[in-house]
Design an enzyme around this catalytic site. Structure first.
Site, PDB file in Angstrom:
ATOM      1  N   LYS A  26       0.859  -1.187   0.000  1.00  9.47           N
ATOM      2  CA  LYS A  26       0.000   0.000   0.000  1.00  9.47           C
ATOM      3  C   LYS A  26       0.895   1.238   0.000  1.00  9.47           C
ATOM      4  O   LYS A  26       1.415   1.642   1.038  1.00  9.47           O
ATOM      5  CB  LYS A  26      -0.898   0.034   1.233  1.00  9.47           C
ATOM      6  CG  LYS A  26      -1.784   1.288   1.279  1.00  9.47           C
ATOM      7  CD  LYS A  26      -2.340   1.548   2.651  1.00  9.47           C
ATOM      8  CE  LYS A  26      -3.114   2.862   2.705  1.00  9.47           C
ATOM      9  NZ  LYS A  26      -2.258   4.046   2.407  1.00  9.47           N
ATOM     10  N   GLY A  56       5.745   5.133   8.981  1.00 15.70           N
ATOM     11  CA  GLY A  56       4.676   6.131   9.055  1.00 15.70           C
ATOM     12  C   GLY A  56       4.595   6.688  10.461  1.00 15.70           C
ATOM     13  O   GLY A  56       5.574   6.683  11.218  1.00 15.70           O
ATOM     14  N   SER A  57       3.413   7.114  10.840  1.00 21.80           N
ATOM     15  CA  SER A  57       3.240   7.773  12.134  1.00 21.80           C
ATOM     16  C   SER A  57       3.209   6.759  13.272  1.00 21.80           C
ATOM     17  O   SER A  57       2.814   5.596  13.098  1.00 21.80           O
ATOM     18  CB  SER A  57       1.950   8.592  12.147  1.00 21.80           C
ATOM     19  OG  SER A  57       0.816   7.739  12.215  1.00 21.80           O
ATOM     20  N   THR A  58       3.615   7.208  14.440  1.00 19.52           N
ATOM     21  CA  THR A  58       3.566   6.366  15.626  1.00 19.52           C
ATOM     22  C   THR A  58       2.136   5.963  15.942  1.00 19.52           C
ATOM     23  O   THR A  58       1.865   4.818  16.318  1.00 19.52           O
ATOM     24  CB  THR A  58       4.185   7.107  16.823  1.00 19.52           C
ATOM     25  OG1 THR A  58       5.539   7.448  16.515  1.00 19.52           O
ATOM     26  CG2 THR A  58       4.155   6.266  18.085  1.00 19.52           C
ATOM     27  N   GLU A 102       9.190   1.724  11.440  1.00 17.97           N
ATOM     28  CA  GLU A 102       9.947   2.951  11.741  1.00 17.97           C
ATOM     29  C   GLU A 102       8.939   4.081  11.748  1.00 17.97           C
ATOM     30  O   GLU A 102       8.173   4.256  10.791  1.00 17.97           O
ATOM     31  CB  GLU A 102      11.036   3.181  10.699  1.00 17.97           C
ATOM     32  CG  GLU A 102      11.999   4.293  11.087  1.00 17.97           C
ATOM     33  CD  GLU A 102      11.725   5.589  10.340  1.00 17.97           C
ATOM     34  OE1 GLU A 102      11.379   6.590  11.029  1.00 17.97           O
ATOM     35  OE2 GLU A 102      11.835   5.610   9.116  1.00 17.97           O
ATOM     36  N   CYS A 141      12.195  11.868   8.462  1.00 15.46           N
ATOM     37  CA  CYS A 141      12.046  11.237   9.778  1.00 15.46           C
ATOM     38  C   CYS A 141      13.125  11.723  10.735  1.00 15.46           C
ATOM     39  O   CYS A 141      12.916  11.771  11.946  1.00 15.46           O
ATOM     40  CB  CYS A 141      12.137   9.721   9.645  1.00 15.46           C
ATOM     41  SG  CYS A 141      11.034   8.996   8.414  1.00 15.46           S
ATOM     42  N   GLU A 145       6.391  16.013  17.744  1.00 14.19           N
ATOM     43  CA  GLU A 145       6.908  15.856  16.387  1.00 14.19           C
ATOM     44  C   GLU A 145       5.992  16.634  15.434  1.00 14.19           C
ATOM     45  O   GLU A 145       4.797  16.365  15.341  1.00 14.19           O
ATOM     46  CB  GLU A 145       6.943  14.391  15.968  1.00 14.19           C
ATOM     47  CG  GLU A 145       7.529  14.219  14.574  1.00 14.19           C
ATOM     48  CD  GLU A 145       7.321  12.828  13.995  1.00 14.19           C
ATOM     49  OE1 GLU A 145       8.234  12.338  13.312  1.00 14.19           O
ATOM     50  OE2 GLU A 145       6.250  12.243  14.232  1.00 14.19           O
TER      51      GLU A 145
END
Length: 581
Positions: free
Chosen positions: A251, A303-305, A331, A365, A463
């Site tokens: 994706k 991607g995002s946490t 990550e 990042c 962030e």
């Protein structure tokens, strides 16, 4: 007669029986044809691998003219990109668009989002391709990615760079280091690391025994979910499992579709068989369901946490239904720091900090987003930072002198700007440069530096993924306490740097902040890791630290089988100690 009989069985057996029979007979179905599988007769070595050289696109250079021509052509086109499943194109009619961040009125491409039916077909295709892919000779498997790297280094270099620049808002240099160099390095070094993994065998064999280790692909498919900010990451998230014999469902991010499609076409031209990678752009509601599939063997995510946490919980809630415990590699975010000592080289620090904070609009990042500076040297650093930040050219990526462009989309723009407004009105913060923004033509936010007296202010902790740097000047006598602040302020631990010419100080800070960053730099900016040199990844809330661009990552996509091959018969039951004296 034998061939006719084999064909009859292939047509009439169910898929599992077909798979078993093809394995027994040494036949592999590819594109409706039958091809004999051959065993490699010899030990092959992957060609020598080195980092891909950078193109610099200087005025008058051939590569600059070619890139300009490709950009101009791409601006006139608007391809319609399908889902690609099992090598076939699927057009669902659920049309979405990718626009230029710097000119959001310009549509670069249209693409079809996957629906539930296409998503289910993607899993089926990955599982159907699995047996033939994992049983392909490793040299043939790796050759596909080595060829793809060479195609990208030559034929498709300007194509992918232009798609990355226009689609994700990267200037020339950022497009080159991402879409060209890092992608090429990922593919080449992965083949090298895979060959080294296969060579890792037991060091000891008892007399009459041959011990071996087999690096099997995971049972099931790997789900690859990639971010907007690096085309290379999108290429690597499915390729690293593929190189180890896995098939994948990919994706890509909606905001990378033109570049992601180019990646797929390069791999296809390099000889990637249908079904090994199945590209399905789609909404989380559709594609996210595949994480629950019993055959999901692994999840490779960047991607995002917040999204990663959601996916991890989804896997945990479904744990009873998987055939094997899925490998989860991710990550995520970072609140990356520069920690400055009085002995720092100020000129180098300032230049590197401007680059670290504002290249690609702070959307790496690893971007530098917080800095701790002794009050004794802050006035000089502040003056230089303001001067050099003001000198940065901000504009459209089609202008080759642009240093800072626009953030990725309106969602990002609307999320970032309230933090800037809050800093402007804060009693403990001061915006010393930048602070402006405008989304009328593109999603432009000025490179912004905030000076704060509160080391736990929102922009020191959160962030932002934005061109915003916050600086906390500290009293040198509070050096130890400020180190502790640096270590505990953020939940992330991705990248960080110490700036000190005093080697004892640099060594000490490195030890104190050992767990504060998975990638740590001494007298260099917090960004710019290179495949084969600085494997990338962080811990805490920054991910699983499985180090993309290294052997460590590839090991996550195999399930090792140990084999003991005994050559001598067992000639009894009892042991010597059982005998009478």
């Amino acid at each position: 007669f034998y061939r006719c009989y084999l064909y009859f069985l292939l047509v009439n057996c169910n898929s599992l029986e077909k798979e078993k029979m093809m394995m027994m007979r040494g036949v592999r179905a590819l594109g409706g044809q039958r091809h004999q599988m051959y065993t490699t007769l010899g030990s092959s070595a992957v060609p020598k691998v080195a980092n891909e050289p950078f193109f610099h696109y200087a005025p008058g250079s051939k590569e600059r003219d070619e890139l300009r021509s490709t950009i101009d052509r791409m601006m006139q086109e608007c391809p319609e990109i399908p889902c690609i499943v099992g090598g076939k194109e699927y057009r669902t009619g659920r049309i979405a668009t990718q626009v230029m961040p710097t000119r959001h009125g310009h549509v670069l491409c249209k693409f079809h989002e996957a629906d539930d039916e296409v998503a289910a077909k993607a899993v089926e295709a990955a599982m159907e391709a699995k047996a033939s892919w994992e049983n392909m000779n490793k040299e043939d498997r790796w050759a596909i990615f080595l060829k793809a790297a060479d195609l990208l280094a030559t034929k498709y270099r300007s194509e992918l760079c232009a798609a990355t620049m226009l689609g994700t808002g990267k200037n020339v240099w950022q497009g080159e280091i991402d879409s060209s160099v890092e992608t090429i390095d990922f593919w080449r070094f992965a083949a090298k690391y895979a060959s080294q993994i296969y060579e890792m065998q037991p060091p000891e064999n008892s007399f009459g025994v041959w011990n071996r280790m087999e690096y099997r692909p995971l049972e099931g498919f790997v789900m690859a979910i990639s971010p907007f900010n690096f085309i290379a990451i999108g290429a690597n998230l499915h390729s690293s499992p593929n190189i180890m014999g896995n098939t994948s469902v990919w994706k890509p991010s909606h905001t990378t579709m033109l570049g992601s499609y180019t990646i797929y076409k390069i791999l296809e031209e390099a000889g990637l068989p249908p079904g090994v990678v199945n590209m399905i752009p789609g909404t989380p509601e559709v594609v996210g369901k595949l994480v629950d599939h019993p055959d999901m063997g692994g999840l490779h995510f960047t991607g995002s946490t917040r999204t990663f946490n959601h996916l991890w919980k989804q896997v945990a809630n479904n744990i009873e239904n998987y055939k094997s415990y899925p490998r989860i590699v991710g990550e995520t975010g970072g609140k990356n720091f520069h920690f400055v000592h009085e002995s720092a080289d100020i000129e180098s620090l300032v230049n590197s900090t401007v680059r670290g904070a504002f290249e690609y609009q702070g959307q790496k990042c690893s971007a530098t987003s917080r800095m701790y500076v002794p009050t004794t040297i802050w006035p000089e650093i502040k003056e230089k930072l303001v001067e050099r930040t003001r000198s940065l050219k901000q504009g459209c990526v089609t202008d080759f002198d642009t240093f800072v462009a626009a953030v990725i989309d309106e969602t990002a723009f609307d999320r970032i700007t309230p933090f800037i407004d809050e800093a402007k009105s804060s009693s403990t913060a001061n915006v010393i440069v930048g602070g402006g923004y405008d989304k009328s033509q593109g999603y432009f936010i000025e490179p912004t530096i905030i000076e704060t007296r509160d080391p736990r202010s929102p922009t020191m902790v959160t962030e932002l993924f934005a061109p915003v740097l916050t600086v906390y000047p500290y009293d040198p006598k509070d050096f130890e306490a400020t180190l502790k602040l640096c270590d505990t302020t953020s939940p992330y631990a991705l990248t960080g740097a110490v700036w000190a010419q005093d080697r004892e100080v640099a060594s000490y800070v490195s030890k104190v902040l050992r767990n504060a960053a998975g990638n740590f730099y001494i007298n260099d900016k917090s960004t710019g890791s290179i495949v084969g040199q600085q494997p990338f990844g962080g811990a805490r809330r920054s991910g699983t630290n499985d180090k993309s661009g290294s052997m460590l990552n590839l090991l996550r996509w195999v399930s090792v089988r140990s084999t003991k091959d005994n050559f001598l018969p067992c000639d009894g039951i009892n042991y010597p100690h059982e005998q009478e004296p």
